[in-house]
Write a protein that holds these residues in place. Structure first.
Motif, PDB file in Angstrom:
ATOM      1  N   GLY A  83      42.747  41.660  28.031  1.00 46.31           N
ATOM      2  CA  GLY A  83      43.668  41.111  29.017  1.00 46.31           C
ATOM      3  C   GLY A  83      44.191  42.159  29.988  1.00 46.31           C
ATOM      4  N   PRO A  84      44.669  43.295  29.454  1.00 43.43           N
ATOM      5  CA  PRO A  84      45.178  44.331  30.366  1.00 43.43           C
ATOM      6  C   PRO A  84      44.137  44.830  31.369  1.00 43.43           C
ATOM      7  CG  PRO A  84      45.947  44.740  28.151  1.00 43.43           C
ATOM      8  CD  PRO A  84      45.003  43.586  28.065  1.00 43.43           C
ATOM      9  N   LEU A  85      42.905  44.974  30.947  1.00 43.28           N
ATOM     10  CA  LEU A  85      41.881  45.422  31.892  1.00 43.28           C
ATOM     11  C   LEU A  85      41.594  44.344  32.937  1.00 43.28           C
ATOM     12  CD1 LEU A  85      39.309  47.398  29.694  1.00 43.28           C
ATOM     13  CD2 LEU A  85      40.733  48.287  31.527  1.00 43.28           C
ATOM     14  N   VAL A  86      41.556  43.106  32.487  1.00 42.64           N
ATOM     15  CA  VAL A  86      41.313  42.010  33.426  1.00 42.64           C
ATOM     16  C   VAL A  86      42.436  41.939  34.449  1.00 42.64           C
ATOM     17  CG1 VAL A  86      41.163  39.494  33.640  1.00 42.64           C
ATOM     18  CG2 VAL A  86      39.888  40.662  31.861  1.00 42.64           C
ATOM     19  N   LYS A  87      43.637  42.217  33.989  1.00 40.47           N
ATOM     20  CA  LYS A  87      44.786  42.199  34.895  1.00 40.47           C
ATOM     21  C   LYS A  87      44.627  43.231  36.006  1.00 40.47           C
ATOM     22  CE  LYS A  87      49.200  41.067  35.821  1.00 40.47           C
ATOM     23  NZ  LYS A  87      49.437  42.053  36.860  1.00 40.47           N
ATOM     24  N   ILE A  88      44.091  44.395  35.611  1.00 42.33           N
ATOM     25  CA  ILE A  88      43.858  45.451  36.608  1.00 42.33           C
ATOM     26  C   ILE A  88      42.874  44.961  37.671  1.00 42.33           C
ATOM     27  CG2 ILE A  88      42.782  47.724  36.915  1.00 42.33           C
ATOM     28  CD1 ILE A  88      44.079  48.522  34.225  1.00 42.33           C
ATOM     29  N   VAL A  93      38.381  37.012  38.180  1.00 48.63           N
ATOM     30  CA  VAL A  93      38.101  37.412  36.803  1.00 48.63           C
ATOM     31  C   VAL A  93      38.649  36.404  35.799  1.00 48.63           C
ATOM     32  CG1 VAL A  93      37.876  39.913  37.005  1.00 48.63           C
ATOM     33  CG2 VAL A  93      40.152  38.884  37.012  1.00 48.63           C
ATOM     34  N   VAL A  94      38.051  36.396  34.633  1.00 51.39           N
ATOM     35  CA  VAL A  94      38.590  35.594  33.539  1.00 51.39           C
ATOM     36  C   VAL A  94      38.609  36.465  32.285  1.00 51.39           C
ATOM     37  CG1 VAL A  94      37.629  33.465  34.477  1.00 51.39           C
ATOM     38  CG2 VAL A  94      36.394  34.664  32.699  1.00 51.39           C
ATOM     39  N   ILE A  95      39.412  36.060  31.330  1.00 47.00           N
ATOM     40  CA  ILE A  95      39.400  36.732  30.044  1.00 47.00           C
ATOM     41  C   ILE A  95      38.407  35.968  29.179  1.00 47.00           C
ATOM     42  CG2 ILE A  95      40.729  37.340  27.994  1.00 47.00           C
ATOM     43  CD1 ILE A  95      43.221  37.319  29.746  1.00 47.00           C
ATOM     44  N   ALA A  96      37.378  36.652  28.741  1.00 43.37           N
ATOM     45  CA  ALA A  96      36.358  35.958  27.958  1.00 43.37           C
ATOM     46  C   ALA A  96      35.616  36.948  27.079  1.00 43.37           C
ATOM     47  CB  ALA A  96      35.387  35.227  28.880  1.00 43.37           C
ATOM     48  N   ASP A  97      34.856  36.411  26.177  1.00 42.63           N
ATOM     49  CA  ASP A  97      34.109  37.194  25.196  1.00 42.63           C
ATOM     50  C   ASP A  97      32.638  37.214  25.592  1.00 42.63           C
ATOM     51  OD1 ASP A  97      32.941  38.283  22.908  1.00 42.63           O
ATOM     52  OD2 ASP A  97      34.234  37.172  21.543  1.00 42.63           O
ATOM     53  N   THR A  98      32.076  38.399  25.685  1.00 42.79           N
ATOM     54  CA  THR A  98      30.697  38.503  26.149  1.00 42.79           C
ATOM     55  C   THR A  98      29.710  37.832  25.196  1.00 42.79           C
ATOM     56  OG1 THR A  98      29.119  40.057  27.136  1.00 42.79           O
ATOM     57  CG2 THR A  98      30.087  40.709  25.058  1.00 42.79           C
ATOM     58  N   VAL A 111      27.033  37.179  41.215  1.00 39.63           N
ATOM     59  CA  VAL A 111      26.806  38.168  40.165  1.00 39.63           C
ATOM     60  C   VAL A 111      27.865  38.041  39.080  1.00 39.63           C
ATOM     61  CG1 VAL A 111      26.513  40.623  39.638  1.00 39.63           C
ATOM     62  CG2 VAL A 111      25.893  39.759  41.900  1.00 39.63           C
ATOM     63  N   LEU A 112      27.424  37.938  37.827  1.00 36.74           N
ATOM     64  CA  LEU A 112      28.351  37.836  36.710  1.00 36.74           C
ATOM     65  C   LEU A 112      28.409  39.177  35.992  1.00 36.74           C
ATOM     66  CD1 LEU A 112      26.962  34.403  35.471  1.00 36.74           C
ATOM     67  CD2 LEU A 112      28.982  34.782  36.874  1.00 36.74           C
ATOM     68  N   ASP A 113      29.590  39.744  35.918  1.00 36.65           N
ATOM     69  CA  ASP A 113      29.763  41.039  35.249  1.00 36.65           C
ATOM     70  C   ASP A 113      30.458  40.782  33.908  1.00 36.65           C
ATOM     71  OD1 ASP A 113      30.367  43.592  34.393  1.00 36.65           O
ATOM     72  OD2 ASP A 113      31.173  44.271  36.299  1.00 36.65           O
ATOM     73  N   ALA A 114      29.684  40.877  32.843  1.00 35.07           N
ATOM     74  CA  ALA A 114      30.229  40.591  31.517  1.00 35.07           C
ATOM     75  C   ALA A 114      30.694  41.883  30.863  1.00 35.07           C
ATOM     76  CB  ALA A 114      29.179  39.907  30.651  1.00 35.07           C
ATOM     77  N   GLY A 115      32.000  41.988  30.677  1.00 37.78           N
ATOM     78  CA  GLY A 115      32.547  43.245  30.180  1.00 37.78           C
ATOM     79  C   GLY A 115      32.834  44.158  31.358  1.00 37.78           C
ATOM     80  N   CYS A 116      33.550  43.618  32.327  1.00 38.75           N
ATOM     81  CA  CYS A 116      33.705  44.315  33.609  1.00 38.75           C
ATOM     82  C   CYS A 116      34.676  45.476  33.564  1.00 38.75           C
ATOM     83  CB  CYS A 116      34.105  43.329  34.705  1.00 38.75           C
ATOM     84  SG  CYS A 116      35.694  42.530  34.398  1.00 38.75           S
ATOM     85  N   GLY A 117      35.444  45.588  32.474  1.00 38.87           N
ATOM     86  CA  GLY A 117      36.379  46.703  32.353  1.00 38.87           C
ATOM     87  C   GLY A 117      37.396  46.688  33.474  1.00 38.87           C
ATOM     88  N   ASN A 118      37.520  47.805  34.188  1.00 41.06           N
ATOM     89  CA  ASN A 118      38.498  47.878  35.262  1.00 41.06           C
ATOM     90  C   ASN A 118      37.944  47.360  36.577  1.00 41.06           C
ATOM     91  OD1 ASN A 118      36.752  49.968  35.857  1.00 41.06           O
ATOM     92  ND2 ASN A 118      38.370  51.276  36.674  1.00 41.06           N
TER      93      ASN A 118
END
Lengths: 341, 115
Positions: free
Chosen positions: A112-117, A125-130, A86-93
């Motif tokens: 980045g900060p949300l991905v870190k959480i 997780v990765v940092i990416a643009d939906t 399952v790919l969650d694009a814009g997964c937030g926290n």
């Protein structure tokens, strides 16, 4: 690599002296001409200022308020086949990552900060643009986009994001998308939102948002094969009256406060305030930076740093492959698509 | 499974791994997921990636029938889910563009001139 002229990027970091932000000063008018030549994948300035930087600054607080899982999303995830990717694009926290222990989740978010959480909670997780997902085509078994698309400021970008979600799932794969609806069940909420003055909409978003201009576009498109469900969804806007048949009696109060005489029902662009309590404002200097940039206003009465998030509140209108399901749930429009080829 | 998404790149897969720090995690084995993933991945790049991370136990070739065997399943599971690139980069095979990986998180965002 693409030879796009880089002087199209404009960094609006002009500090405003008295701490109150004046949008007019900081956005160059030439933006309007540029927006037609820059690609749909480059991030508009309004999103950088009012979405990305805000979420970066409020990440921990935002995360602590995001714990309730919407049943409809949970149902969707729990009914996926065993062993799904399952790919969650814009997964937030990362609220939904790992919700179904029989599936494997891959999350991404632009913050980045949300991905870190999420990473701290042991998620992949990765940092990416939906709008530009870094996944191979047809790879996922399912994709979800929960309360994300309304942060994209143009219709083209939202379309691109939807296309990306469809691209990254396999044939037969399912995509669940939810967005905030204009038809908010709690009308009193709209009073707290600051409508974006049409003048700024023009400057920032340009004429590519036709829905802003024509009230007639409010009528919902019906999906022929789902006639019995559509009956409930048909929202008719005539003048000031919003009459969705199934909303609760709260909505009978149609005397919604109008800002500057603007008709709320035709209003789709909003700033939604986020109150960050002072003791949370230690977030890596981002808050002080935001104040300097005029992104936030100190609200001494409420004792909080007030951020304005940019929300584009959408009227449902979907470009899809095959619509499997479509429903309105707790002031959100939800749709499930199936990729057919 | 990540691929380079720079505009104009025709084949952004596979991303080459530059491993500076690899971490091993404990992850519960999910056979159904492994079987599902096996059909999706390209084995050769997967083996290369694992080796780049310091794991050389995977066979050079593999077929679905091998999934019946616990030993193979364990190795596959280990390489796929338990090896974590903590610090390093993922490199686009076509342009050489490096996507940095910090604290286990790859940053796949493109610059203005790459979209």
């Amino acid at each position: 690599m693409n030879g796009v002229n880089t002087d199209a990027s404009f960094d609006v970091r002009t500090p405003v002296s008295d701490g109150e932000y004046d949008i007019q000063q900081s956005v160059p008018l030439s933006l309007d001409k540029r927006s037609s030549s820059s690609t749909v994948q480059s991030t508009p300035e309004i999103e950088k200022k009012y979405v990305h930087r805000v979420y970066d600054a409020i990440a921990p607080h935002f995360s602590s308020t995001r714990f309730a899982k919407w049943p409809k999303v949970a149902t969707f995830l729990n009914t996926l086949p065993l062993g799904s990717l399952v790919l969650d694009a814009g997964c937030g926290n990362g609220k939904y990552l790992g919700l179904n222990p029989n599936s494997f989740f891959l999350g991404c978010d632009i913050s980045g900060p949300l991905v870190k959480i999420c990473a701290d909670r042991d998620h992949e997780v990765v940092i990416a643009d939906t709008v530009n997902l870094p996944y191979r085509t047809g790879y996922g078994d399912a994709a979800i986009s929960i309360a994300v698309l309304h942060h994209l400021s143009t219709e083209d970008r939202r379309k691109k994001a939807i296309n990306e979600l469809v691209r990254v799932v396999k044939k037969g794969g399912l995509v669940l998308i939810t967005v905030w609806a204009v038809e908010q069940e709690d009308r009193s909420l709209l009073n707290k939102w600051t409508p974006l003055n049409p003048k700024y909409v023009d400057e920032w978003i340009g004429p590519s948002s036709p829905r802003m201009r024509s009230p007639s576009s409010f009528t919902m498109q019906s999906i022929p094969e789902m006639e019995e469900n559509v009956l409930r969804e048909r929202v008719h806007v005539s003048g000031k009256t919003l009459e969705p048949a199934y909303l609760t009696s709260q909505e009978k109060d149609h005397s919604v406060a109008f800002e500057n005489g603007m008709d709320v029902e035709n209003q789709q662009e909003y700033f939604v305030p986020w109150h960050l309590p002072y003791h949370r404002a230690e977030v890596g200097g981002a808050s002080s930076c935001a104040l300097a940039n005029g992104l936030a206003k100190k609200d001494d009465k409420k004792g909080a740093v007030v951020y304005n998030r940019y929300y584009h509140v959408l009227v449902s209108g979907t470009e899809s492959v095959v619509v499997v399901d479509r429903f309105f749930d707790k002031s959100n429009w939800c749709i499930i698509l199936e990729k057919t080829c | 499974m990540l691929s380079s998404n720079i505009k104009g790149v025709t084949s952004g897969f596979p991303l080459r791994i530059e491993a500076e720090k690899v971490v091993e995690k404990q992850v519960e084995l999910n056979a159904a997921f492994l079987k599902n993933m096996f059909t999706k991945i390209e084995w050769k790049p997967f083996v290369d990636a694992s080796q780049a991370m310091g794991y050389a136990e995977l066979p050079d070739e593999a077929e679905p029938s091998m999934l019946k065997f616990d030993e193979f399943l364990q190795k596959f599971h280990h390489a796929l889910l338990e090896l974590h690139l903590e610090e390093g980069a993922l490199v686009c095979p076509e342009t050489g563009r490096r996507f940095p990986v910090n604290k286990g998180i790859p940053n796949m965002l493109l610059h203005e001139d790459e979209v």
